[in-house]
Design a protein around this motif. Structure first.
Motif, PDB file in Angstrom:
ATOM      1  N   VAL A   1      69.806 -11.145   9.844  1.00 10.69           N
ATOM      2  CA  VAL A   1      69.011 -11.980  10.439  1.00 10.69           C
ATOM      3  C   VAL A   1      68.845 -13.245   9.803  1.00 10.69           C
ATOM      4  O   VAL A   1      68.880 -13.331   8.610  1.00 10.69           O
ATOM      5  N   CYS A   2      68.774 -14.628  10.506  1.00 12.61           N
ATOM      6  CA  CYS A   2      68.611 -15.888   9.830  1.00 12.61           C
ATOM      7  C   CYS A   2      67.558 -16.313  10.481  1.00 12.61           C
ATOM      8  O   CYS A   2      67.314 -16.550  11.308  1.00 12.61           O
ATOM      9  N   PHE A   3      66.774 -16.950   9.351  1.00 18.31           N
ATOM     10  CA  PHE A   3      65.630 -17.806   9.688  1.00 18.31           C
ATOM     11  C   PHE A   3      65.789 -19.161   8.939  1.00 18.31           C
ATOM     12  O   PHE A   3      66.347 -19.072   7.731  1.00 18.31           O
ATOM     13  N   ALA A   4      65.705 -20.330   9.748  1.00 18.85           N
ATOM     14  CA  ALA A   4      65.859 -21.635   9.216  1.00 18.85           C
ATOM     15  C   ALA A   4      64.636 -22.437   9.844  1.00 18.85           C
ATOM     16  O   ALA A   4      64.068 -22.352  10.896  1.00 18.85           O
ATOM     17  N   ASP A   5      64.156 -23.085   9.008  1.00 19.39           N
ATOM     18  CA  ASP A   5      63.119 -24.304   9.262  1.00 19.39           C
ATOM     19  C   ASP A   5      63.322 -25.488   8.561  1.00 19.39           C
ATOM     20  O   ASP A   5      64.221 -25.668   7.705  1.00 19.39           O
ATOM     21  N   ILE A   6      62.720 -26.643   9.199  1.00 19.95           N
ATOM     22  CA  ILE A   6      62.743 -27.852   8.694  1.00 19.95           C
ATOM     23  C   ILE A   6      61.662 -28.234   7.607  1.00 19.95           C
ATOM     24  O   ILE A   6      60.681 -28.021   7.766  1.00 19.95           O
TER      25      ILE A   6
ATOM     26  N   ILE B   1      63.313  -8.473  10.199  1.00 20.37           N
ATOM     27  CA  ILE B   1      62.924  -9.578  10.868  1.00 20.37           C
ATOM     28  C   ILE B   1      61.891 -10.293   9.811  1.00 20.37           C
ATOM     29  O   ILE B   1      61.925 -11.341   9.268  1.00 20.37           O
ATOM     30  N   ASN B   2      60.867  -9.332   9.393  1.00 24.85           N
ATOM     31  CA  ASN B   2      59.783 -10.123   8.550  1.00 24.85           C
ATOM     32  C   ASN B   2      60.317 -10.399   7.291  1.00 24.85           C
ATOM     33  O   ASN B   2      60.103 -11.332   6.566  1.00 24.85           O
ATOM     34  N   THR B   3      61.313  -9.415   6.650  1.00 23.44           N
ATOM     35  CA  THR B   3      62.000  -9.762   5.282  1.00 23.44           C
ATOM     36  C   THR B   3      62.803 -11.086   5.452  1.00 23.44           C
ATOM     37  O   THR B   3      62.880 -11.773   4.358  1.00 23.44           O
ATOM     38  N   ALA B   4      63.719 -11.256   6.581  1.00 27.29           N
ATOM     39  CA  ALA B   4      64.317 -12.274   6.610  1.00 27.29           C
ATOM     40  C   ALA B   4      63.357 -13.630   6.578  1.00 27.29           C
ATOM     41  O   ALA B   4      63.795 -14.654   6.007  1.00 27.29           O
TER      42      ALA B   4
ATOM     43  N   PHE C   1      77.118 -17.635  -5.872  1.00 23.90           N
ATOM     44  CA  PHE C   1      75.975 -17.062  -5.842  1.00 23.90           C
ATOM     45  C   PHE C   1      75.084 -17.186  -6.937  1.00 23.90           C
ATOM     46  O   PHE C   1      75.681 -16.843  -8.110  1.00 23.90           O
ATOM     47  N   GLU C   2      73.770 -17.853  -7.002  1.00 25.44           N
ATOM     48  CA  GLU C   2      73.019 -17.890  -7.932  1.00 25.44           C
ATOM     49  C   GLU C   2      71.957 -17.016  -8.212  1.00 25.44           C
ATOM     50  O   GLU C   2      71.080 -16.885  -7.104  1.00 25.44           O
ATOM     51  N   LYS C   3      72.128 -15.949  -8.866  1.00 26.98           N
ATOM     52  CA  LYS C   3      70.962 -14.680  -8.963  1.00 26.98           C
ATOM     53  C   LYS C   3      69.800 -15.447  -9.330  1.00 26.98           C
ATOM     54  O   LYS C   3      69.568 -16.291 -10.399  1.00 26.98           O
ATOM     55  N   ARG C   4      68.581 -15.266  -8.612  1.00 27.46           N
ATOM     56  CA  ARG C   4      67.267 -15.661  -9.113  1.00 27.46           C
ATOM     57  C   ARG C   4      66.800 -14.513  -9.743  1.00 27.46           C
ATOM     58  O   ARG C   4      66.698 -13.500  -9.686  1.00 27.46           O
ATOM     59  N   ASP C   5      65.373 -15.252 -10.344  1.00 28.07           N
ATOM     60  CA  ASP C   5      64.471 -14.145 -11.146  1.00 28.07           C
ATOM     61  C   ASP C   5      63.826 -13.445 -10.001  1.00 28.07           C
ATOM     62  O   ASP C   5      63.632 -14.085  -8.829  1.00 28.07           O
ATOM     63  N   PRO C   6      63.497 -12.150 -10.196  1.00 26.80           N
ATOM     64  CA  PRO C   6      62.964 -11.394  -9.003  1.00 26.80           C
ATOM     65  C   PRO C   6      61.506 -12.139  -8.704  1.00 26.80           C
ATOM     66  O   PRO C   6      60.636 -12.673  -9.433  1.00 26.80           O
ATOM     67  N   ILE C   7      61.348 -11.950  -7.488  1.00 31.06           N
ATOM     68  CA  ILE C   7      60.199 -12.693  -6.857  1.00 31.06           C
ATOM     69  C   ILE C   7      59.004 -11.672  -6.053  1.00 31.06           C
ATOM     70  O   ILE C   7      59.404 -10.683  -5.278  1.00 31.06           O
ATOM     71  N   GLN C   8      58.019 -11.741  -6.354  1.00 30.59           N
ATOM     72  CA  GLN C   8      57.086 -10.849  -5.677  1.00 30.59           C
ATOM     73  C   GLN C   8      56.715 -11.326  -4.292  1.00 30.59           C
ATOM     74  O   GLN C   8      56.391 -12.201  -4.089  1.00 30.59           O
ATOM     75  N   VAL C   9      57.072 -10.528  -3.563  1.00 29.50           N
ATOM     76  CA  VAL C   9      57.013 -10.635  -1.933  1.00 29.50           C
ATOM     77  C   VAL C   9      55.937  -9.921  -1.315  1.00 29.50           C
ATOM     78  O   VAL C   9      55.610  -8.636  -1.449  1.00 29.50           O
ATOM     79  N   LYS C  10      55.105 -10.512  -0.385  1.00 28.78           N
ATOM     80  CA  LYS C  10      54.033  -9.736   0.018  1.00 28.78           C
ATOM     81  C   LYS C  10      54.525  -8.468   1.026  1.00 28.78           C
ATOM     82  O   LYS C  10      55.290  -8.803   1.692  1.00 28.78           O
ATOM     83  N   GLY C  11      54.057  -7.437   0.707  1.00 32.00           N
ATOM     84  CA  GLY C  11      54.300  -6.077   1.568  1.00 32.00           C
ATOM     85  C   GLY C  11      55.439  -5.747   0.806  1.00 32.00           C
ATOM     86  O   GLY C  11      55.988  -4.540   1.642  1.00 32.00           O
ATOM     87  N   LYS C  12      56.426  -6.370   0.110  1.00 37.28           N
ATOM     88  CA  LYS C  12      57.575  -5.693  -0.403  1.00 37.28           C
ATOM     89  C   LYS C  12      57.828  -5.420  -1.624  1.00 37.28           C
ATOM     90  O   LYS C  12      58.720  -4.497  -2.254  1.00 37.28           O
TER      91      LYS C  12
END
Length: 594
Positions: free
Chosen positions: A414-419, A533-536, A571-582
């Protein structure tokens, strides 16, 4: 040009005359053939009656399979995770049994051996609860009053005197063996545990999204109800309709005085057809065994019984997953002799009507041609409108069957994109210019997505949602969706060079299971649902301007792909991010190597 028009009219006129002559010839031949033999017409009548029986059987079984698919889709999303909460399950399943009178009970069990059953008794709802860790290994029965007296408070509770293990039941074991995805399994006839009555069960399995356990759902149909159906499905005054298993056991009894009483009827269900002692059917079976048939599933033949000629038709009914039924009809030729005479009259009438219509057809030909062109244009417009809102696979399903069932897809990206900064931009730009800009951008996005075998689902304001791997499955879904995302950013970079308005996108990708289906009745909308969908969407939220942010699951699918190797994607690995619900999630920025 005038000569061409005259030639055209000459050929069209002669073509119409040839068609009319051919029609008269065919009708004359049919009339002569009808006078000589009733063979083909008898076949057509039998086929028509078997089509009616098959349609009635489909209307008996198809709603059950459709309901099972709906329940499976809901269960896959975690709706039935608590199999011990029988009151909540009652509230969900009682209306289903009320709306499907062909069902006697429904069952649901998990892979631990816990089970819930709801039985539609004459005056009560009966719930059977089986717990794997019960010391006695015996289920508990709970009795509830039916509407309007149903209060959610049990009227009575009773322990069973028999040991019961749902994992050993035919419906449970057959569903576990089914690895055909969306297919529904039907059992062979067997005795139900609670009532002891013979029946068949449709079942489906799924993996619960929340607990991860495997759940199996079953829906019971009593064979007595099938016999009630075949006994009352009168085709002609003397016809007899029957339904058999592939080993010639009766599950749908024909009309007979002995089978009017339901209690007496039970004694004959699941007997071999010879034990019914119905002479006209036995004579048909004897004649059938002496026939040689081609590979067609429809077999029709005539035979003599008493002083009359009888006709018989037999056809297979496919329940899926290797299960089949055989249904048939026998009837004397006198039952449709009137139909033969009516057909003879209809042919004569058709002959006269065609002669009278000769002039009318010629005069209306050109108008009809214009209307056909208009209809064709409108049809093309309608199909194009559907294709603008629905995927091609779904449109084809709607055209072929008039419906498109919801479906679960396990491997989708799934791909989400916004401006970036869209609210501020929209407040400054002229509305018409804003819409023109968005239309130009999203039209190009659609082209990129489609060229890569992906599917745009919808846009909401500045948000753009696309998927790959559904409704057309694709094992390279993650690679193709990443390719689309990278090309979208490439396009925005190129566009910003040549336009006054600078746009920046933020994109997020995630892979997993998705449920897709049509939402709405008057206005069709194809939409997607699920945790993927929510995770994307979260991936897009935690992305950065002109960056593609992908989850670890998507990263593992694409890191060694052909696109990544050939296009120099890093690919640039990022520091782990706290995601709501995940909780904490690993993420990666994907970009072209500069």
């Amino acid at each position: 040009m005038k000569i061409n028009k005259k030639l055209y009219r000459f050929f069209i006129g002669n073509f119409i005359i040839l068609i009319l002559i051919a029609a008269v010839f065919i009708l004359t031949s049919m009339f002569r053939s009808l006078s000589e033999t009733v063979q083909e017409l008898s076949y057509a009548i039998l086929k028509n009656k078997l089509d009616i029986i098959e349609r009635e059987l489909s209307e008996l079984f198809t709603p059950i399979e459709r309901q099972l698919r709906i329940i499976k889709a809901a269960g896959s999303m975690g709706l039935f995770e608590d199999i011990h909460n029988h009151q909540k399950l009652n509230e969900y399943f009682i209306p289903i049994l009320e709306n499907h009178p062909q069902l006697s009970s429904i069952l649901m069990a998990d892979d631990l051996g816990n089970e819930y059953m709801l039985l539609n008794a004459d005056s009560m709802w009966i719930t059977r609860l089986t717990r794997k860790h019960s010391k006695t290994k015996k289920p508990v029965y709970i009795y509830w009053k039916k509407w309007p007296d149903y209060t959610g408070i049990p009227a009575m509770k009773k322990d069973s005197d028999k040991v019961y293990d749902p994992t050993m039941r035919p419906w449970y074991q057959l569903a576990l063996k089914n690895n055909l995805g969306d297919s529904i399994t039907w059992t062979n006839p067997y005795a139900f545990f609670t009532t002891g009555q013979p029946g068949i069960t449709a079942s489906a399995k799924w993996d619960d999204l929340v607990s991860g356990r495997k759940l199996i759902f079953g829906a019971d149909v009593l064979l007595d109800d099938i016999s009630e159906f075949t006994i009352n499905l009168a085709s002609t005054p003397n016809s007899k309709i029957f339904v058999l298993t592939v080993d010639d056991k009766v599950i749908g009894l024909p009309e007979d005085d002995r089978f009017i009483n339901p209690e007496l009827r039970k004694k004959f269900i699941l007997r071999h057809f010879n034990e019914l002692n119905i002479p006209e059917i036995n004579a048909a079976i004897a004649a059938y065994n002496n026939q040689e048939f081609a590979g067609d599933t429809l077999h029709t033949f005539d035979y003599r019984f008493g002083n009359q000629i009888w006709w018989a038709g037999v056809r297979e009914f496919n329940l899926g997953f290797g299960q089949k039924l055989v249904f048939g009809i026998v009837l004397p030729e006198t039952d449709f002799s009137k139909t033969i005479e009516q057909n003879r009259r209809f042919i004569i009438a058709d002959f006269i009507i065609i002669l009278l219509m000769f002039g009318f057809i010629i005069n209306s030909f050109y108008q009809l041609k214009k209307k056909n062109k208009l209809i064709a244009r409108e049809k093309d417009k309608n199909e194009q409108l559907l294709l603008n809102t629905l995927p091609l696979k779904v449109v084809n399903e709607l055209k072929e069957s008039g419906k498109s069932d919801p479906q679960r897809f396990d491997d989708v990206t799934v791909c989400f994109a916004d401006i970036v900064g869209f609210t501020d931009i929209s407040s400054k730009l002229d509305p018409k210019l804003l819409i023109d800009e968005l239309n130009d951008i999203y039209t190009t996005f659609d082209e990129i997505v489609a060229d890569n075998g992906c599917e745009r689902i919808k846009t909401i304001g500045d948000a753009y949602l696309a998927v790959c791997g559904m409704p057309q499955q694709n094992e390279n879904h993650a690679e193709l969706m990443l390719k689309s995302a990278i090309e979208i950013l490439d396009y925005i970079d190129r566009r910003n060079i040549s336009t006054d308005h600078q746009w920046k996108m933020r994109i997020g990708l995630h892979s997993g299971a998705v449920v897709g289906g049509i939402v709405g009745v008057k206005k069709y909308i194809y939409d997607v649902f699920g945790d993927t969908i929510n995770t994307a969407s979260r991936m897009e939220t935690y992305s950065a301007p002109m960056k593609v942010n992908i989850s670890e699951k998507t990263y593992l699918l694409v890191k060694d792909s052909e696109f990544v190797r050939s296009e120099g994607i890093i690919f640039e690995k990022r520091d782990p991010i706290q995601v709501k619900g995940k909780g904490l999630m690993n993420m990666y920025f994907a970009s072209r190597k500069t």
